[in-house]
Design a protein around this motif. Sequence first.
Motif, PDB file in Angstrom:
ATOM      1  N   PHE A  22      11.415   8.484  -1.830  1.00 31.17           N
ATOM      2  CA  PHE A  22      11.075   7.063  -1.677  1.00 31.17           C
ATOM      3  C   PHE A  22      11.104   6.684  -0.197  1.00 31.17           C
ATOM      4  N   SER A  23      12.098   7.188   0.527  1.00 32.27           N
ATOM      5  CA  SER A  23      12.218   6.900   1.952  1.00 32.27           C
ATOM      6  C   SER A  23      11.029   7.459   2.724  1.00 32.27           C
ATOM      7  N   GLN A  24      10.605   8.666   2.365  1.00 34.86           N
ATOM      8  CA  GLN A  24       9.466   9.285   3.033  1.00 34.86           C
ATOM      9  C   GLN A  24       8.170   8.516   2.748  1.00 34.86           C
ATOM     10  N   LEU A  25       8.009   8.112   1.504  1.00 29.54           N
ATOM     11  CA  LEU A  25       6.809   7.355   1.122  1.00 29.54           C
ATOM     12  C   LEU A  25       6.747   6.016   1.846  1.00 29.54           C
ATOM     13  N   GLU A  26       7.922   5.399   1.988  1.00 25.37           N
ATOM     14  CA  GLU A  26       7.981   4.115   2.695  1.00 25.37           C
ATOM     15  C   GLU A  26       7.670   4.316   4.174  1.00 25.37           C
ATOM     16  N   ALA A  27       8.231   5.388   4.757  1.00 22.03           N
ATOM     17  CA  ALA A  27       8.000   5.672   6.172  1.00 22.03           C
ATOM     18  C   ALA A  27       6.528   5.961   6.458  1.00 22.03           C
ATOM     19  N   CYS A  28       5.838   6.545   5.495  1.00 25.66           N
ATOM     20  CA  CYS A  28       4.412   6.844   5.647  1.00 25.66           C
ATOM     21  C   CYS A  28       3.532   5.615   5.447  1.00 25.66           C
ATOM     22  N   GLY A  29       4.124   4.515   4.996  1.00 20.88           N
ATOM     23  CA  GLY A  29       3.343   3.313   4.753  1.00 20.88           C
ATOM     24  C   GLY A  29       2.621   3.332   3.423  1.00 20.88           C
ATOM     25  N   PHE A  30       3.094   4.196   2.485  1.00 13.84           N
ATOM     26  CA  PHE A  30       2.459   4.305   1.181  1.00 13.84           C
ATOM     27  C   PHE A  30       2.970   3.243   0.208  1.00 13.84           C
ATOM     28  N   ILE A  31       4.235   2.861   0.347  1.00  8.08           N
ATOM     29  CA  ILE A  31       4.840   1.882  -0.553  1.00  8.08           C
ATOM     30  C   ILE A  31       5.684   0.907   0.252  1.00  8.08           C
ATOM     31  N   GLN A  32       5.997  -0.206  -0.392  1.00  5.50           N
ATOM     32  CA  GLN A  32       6.822  -1.231   0.243  1.00  5.50           C
ATOM     33  C   GLN A  32       7.702  -1.883  -0.806  1.00  5.50           C
ATOM     34  N   ALA A  34       9.414  -4.651  -2.804  1.00  3.08           N
ATOM     35  CA  ALA A  34       9.122  -6.046  -3.144  1.00  3.08           C
ATOM     36  C   ALA A  34      10.061  -6.463  -4.265  1.00  3.08           C
ATOM     37  N   GLY A  35      11.175  -7.110  -3.901  1.00  2.79           N
ATOM     38  CA  GLY A  35      12.170  -7.486  -4.900  1.00  2.79           C
ATOM     39  C   GLY A  35      12.844  -6.257  -5.455  1.00  2.79           C
ATOM     40  N   ASN A  36      12.782  -6.093  -6.763  1.00  3.03           N
ATOM     41  CA  ASN A  36      13.383  -4.936  -7.424  1.00  3.03           C
ATOM     42  C   ASN A  36      12.379  -3.835  -7.726  1.00  3.03           C
ATOM     43  N   GLU A  37      11.188  -3.945  -7.166  1.00  2.00           N
ATOM     44  CA  GLU A  37      10.144  -2.975  -7.458  1.00  2.00           C
ATOM     45  C   GLU A  37       9.517  -2.441  -6.181  1.00  2.00           C
ATOM     46  N   TRP A  38       8.807  -1.325  -6.330  1.00  2.00           N
ATOM     47  CA  TRP A  38       8.040  -0.771  -5.222  1.00  2.00           C
ATOM     48  C   TRP A  38       6.576  -1.170  -5.379  1.00  2.00           C
ATOM     49  N   LYS A  39       5.984  -1.642  -4.287  1.00  2.00           N
ATOM     50  CA  LYS A  39       4.585  -2.061  -4.290  1.00  2.00           C
ATOM     51  C   LYS A  39       3.738  -0.978  -3.626  1.00  2.00           C
ATOM     52  N   LEU A  40       2.651  -0.601  -4.286  1.00  2.00           N
ATOM     53  CA  LEU A  40       1.744   0.403  -3.752  1.00  2.00           C
ATOM     54  C   LEU A  40       0.859  -0.239  -2.687  1.00  2.00           C
ATOM     55  N   LEU A  41       0.855   0.325  -1.490  1.00  2.00           N
ATOM     56  CA  LEU A  41       0.062  -0.205  -0.381  1.00  2.00           C
ATOM     57  C   LEU A  41      -1.288   0.517  -0.286  1.00  2.00           C
ATOM     58  N   PRO A  42      -2.248  -0.069   0.445  1.00  2.00           N
ATOM     59  CA  PRO A  42      -3.579   0.549   0.569  1.00  2.00           C
ATOM     60  C   PRO A  42      -3.532   2.004   1.034  1.00  2.00           C
ATOM     61  N   ALA A  43      -2.652   2.299   1.990  1.00  2.00           N
ATOM     62  CA  ALA A  43      -2.558   3.685   2.469  1.00  2.00           C
ATOM     63  C   ALA A  43      -2.087   4.607   1.355  1.00  2.00           C
ATOM     64  N   GLY A  44      -1.224   4.094   0.475  1.00  2.00           N
ATOM     65  CA  GLY A  44      -0.749   4.878  -0.655  1.00  2.00           C
ATOM     66  C   GLY A  44      -1.853   5.124  -1.662  1.00  2.00           C
ATOM     67  N   GLU A  45      -2.683   4.096  -1.894  1.00  2.00           N
ATOM     68  CA  GLU A  45      -3.823   4.252  -2.809  1.00  2.00           C
ATOM     69  C   GLU A  45      -4.804   5.286  -2.256  1.00  2.00           C
ATOM     70  N   LYS A  46      -5.018   5.230  -0.934  1.00  2.00           N
ATOM     71  CA  LYS A  46      -5.937   6.177  -0.290  1.00  2.00           C
ATOM     72  C   LYS A  46      -5.422   7.613  -0.425  1.00  2.00           C
ATOM     73  N   ALA A  47      -4.074   7.754  -0.434  1.00  2.00           N
ATOM     74  CA  ALA A  47      -3.471   9.082  -0.554  1.00  2.00           C
ATOM     75  C   ALA A  47      -3.452   9.575  -1.998  1.00  2.00           C
ATOM     76  N   GLY A  48      -3.880   8.710  -2.945  1.00  2.21           N
ATOM     77  CA  GLY A  48      -3.956   9.131  -4.345  1.00  2.21           C
ATOM     78  C   GLY A  48      -2.958   8.465  -5.266  1.00  2.21           C
ATOM     79  N   GLY A  49      -2.133   7.550  -4.725  1.00  6.05           N
ATOM     80  CA  GLY A  49      -1.174   6.848  -5.562  1.00  6.05           C
ATOM     81  C   GLY A  49      -1.857   5.836  -6.474  1.00  6.05           C
ATOM     82  N   GLN A  50      -1.289   5.668  -7.672  1.00  8.07           N
ATOM     83  CA  GLN A  50      -1.854   4.684  -8.603  1.00  8.07           C
ATOM     84  C   GLN A  50      -0.779   4.223  -9.583  1.00  8.07           C
ATOM     85  N   TYR A  51      -0.968   3.023 -10.077  1.00 11.04           N
ATOM     86  CA  TYR A  51      -0.016   2.487 -11.050  1.00 11.04           C
ATOM     87  C   TYR A  51      -0.279   3.100 -12.422  1.00 11.04           C
TER      88      TYR A  51
END
Length: 296
Positions: A22-32, A34-51
Amino acid sequence: MSKTLSTSALAKNRAISGKELFSQLEACGFIQRAGNEWKLLPAGEKAGGQYFDHPKYGKYITWPEDLSLESSSANPTNSSLEKLVTATVIGKTFKLSANRMNSILSELGWIDKALKGWTITSSGTAAGGEQKEDFRSGIPYVVWPQSITKNKALKTTISEVQGEAASEEAKQETSDDSNFRDKFEAKLRTTDGHYVRSKAEMLIDNWLYMAEIVHAYERKLPIEEEVYCDFYIPTGKVYIEYWGYENDSKYLHRKAQKQEIYKQYGFKLIELEDKDVQNLDDVLPRMLLKHGVQSY
């Protein structure tokens, strides 16, 4: 098409903890966060992340099994972002456990032990560390730029802890401190076996030992400059300097330089003079207590 995995499953697949990934993903700008949840960021979607909506576990993020965490261009708001790693990863570099690594980072004064976990200090922030918190338990921890493994102060401390000889580079370095130590040889043996350079230092060392306060003699400050303290107390991250030779102009110049360095880096410093050494039972307990170190 690459198989997709949850963050926890991907972490397990890579033999690291979920917290670390989770720390690595956050450092890469893939997630952020938001409250008690992780939000998928555009860079994360570009890397293949999806809900993914699971009928039992709810909504979470999945990633390609071969997800790349190269972050040099992953975060469009910071193209120079460096990968952040945990003490576990740093420890593997030096063949040390995470607990051992955190102890060393604490001894350097970069982190403090919390009720659970670790909190960063101002010196740790200056070294590039960032405070994080486990999103499930709330336990604090610290992540570091990958280049921290090249930090001179860290490498020197690890080398000393592991009983390795100082590098030739370190041996060749000169400073006012090293010249002073060469001029005044440590010949006086203290109660705990340290060899010090003056009777005043011997009295201070003996007092600390009899008060059962763990201490180091002539510990190098955790900075790039080649500066050594007289005494260092790991509990409380407190440095002690005994100022003698007040009639020596070179010594007074060195004293002023060291005082400025302590101030610049925000280190906790106790300064002792001859009059204090003659009354340590009254002076040191009070000074130490101000920095959270209890004696007697």
